[in-house]
Design an enzyme around this catalytic site. Sequence first.
Site, PDB file in Angstrom:
ATOM      1  N   HIS A  83       0.847  -1.208   0.000  1.00 44.62           N
ATOM      2  CA  HIS A  83       0.000   0.000   0.000  1.00 44.62           C
ATOM      3  C   HIS A  83       0.879   1.254   0.000  1.00 44.62           C
ATOM      4  CE1 HIS A  83      -3.052  -2.625   2.410  1.00 44.62           C
ATOM      5  NE2 HIS A  83      -3.543  -2.481   1.187  1.00 44.62           N
TER       6      HIS A  83
ATOM      7  N   LYS B  12     -16.966  -6.602  10.720  1.00 46.20           N
ATOM      8  CA  LYS B  12     -17.522  -6.395  12.062  1.00 46.20           C
ATOM      9  C   LYS B  12     -16.408  -6.377  13.104  1.00 46.20           C
ATOM     10  CE  LYS B  12     -22.344  -7.052  11.932  1.00 46.20           C
ATOM     11  NZ  LYS B  12     -22.711  -7.842  10.735  1.00 46.20           N
TER      12      LYS B  12
ATOM     13  N   ARG C 134      -1.675  -6.392  -8.177  1.00 48.40           N
ATOM     14  CA  ARG C 134      -0.469  -7.157  -7.867  1.00 48.40           C
ATOM     15  C   ARG C 134      -0.261  -8.315  -8.825  1.00 48.40           C
ATOM     16  NH1 ARG C 134      -2.714  -8.025  -1.964  1.00 48.40           N
ATOM     17  NH2 ARG C 134      -4.460  -8.331  -3.372  1.00 48.40           N
TER      18      ARG C 134
ATOM     19  N   SER D 285      -2.973  -7.760   3.151  1.00 46.65           N
ATOM     20  CA  SER D 285      -3.294  -7.561   4.573  1.00 46.65           C
ATOM     21  C   SER D 285      -3.709  -8.889   5.203  1.00 46.65           C
ATOM     22  CB  SER D 285      -4.434  -6.550   4.719  1.00 46.65           C
ATOM     23  OG  SER D 285      -4.039  -5.307   4.215  1.00 46.65           O
TER      24      SER D 285
END
Length: 171
Positions: free
Chosen positions: A23, A47, A96, A134
């Site tokens: 990023h 959540k 990517r 991530s």
Amino acid sequence: MSTPSDTRIAIYPGSFDPLTNGHVDIIERGSRIFDSIIVAILANVEKTPLFSELERVEILREVFKGRPNVKIETFNGLLVDYAKQKQAHVIVRGLRAVSDFEYEFQMALMNRHLEPALETVFMMPAEQYTYISSRLIKEVFTLGGEITGLVPPVVEERLREKAKGRRQKAK
Ligand code: PNS
């Protein structure tokens, strides 16, 4: 607030849970091309995100402090509405590998359907970051793997603090 029509504002949206060096690489490339780049963190994407909205804002602000044309914000709702509100004409997304393409292509075309004036620009990170995500960072870190060099040092520190907090709670 109005901006001069020749000011090129781009939005780089994402979850950034957590921010990776991939990023960072895309944000740096974008900041060299556009007058300003707004890193737009999608609020409440999951959540139970690993890092809260506020923590993600703090991390990104820390990494990009001293870079006045990189702005860190959060957004809710449709990206195209947020882009209009910010008078941005470009969405930046990183590509990517071919596996990213299908999802990114669908999103870009849906966004174009919703707002034809908004253009999506894809940028490639440096090769050494093409395998980082991530999701994998979270998994590898949780299982005790090495993530140094894959995320900014502040992310590594915060991950370690979180893990320590969880261990203490479990005692
Ligand atoms: O980092 P991510 O999770 O791949 O980012 C996805 C993101 C935030 C770019 C996407 O989920 C998004 O734009 N969400 C906002 C809601 C929206 O506009 N949905 C329609 C997109 S076609």
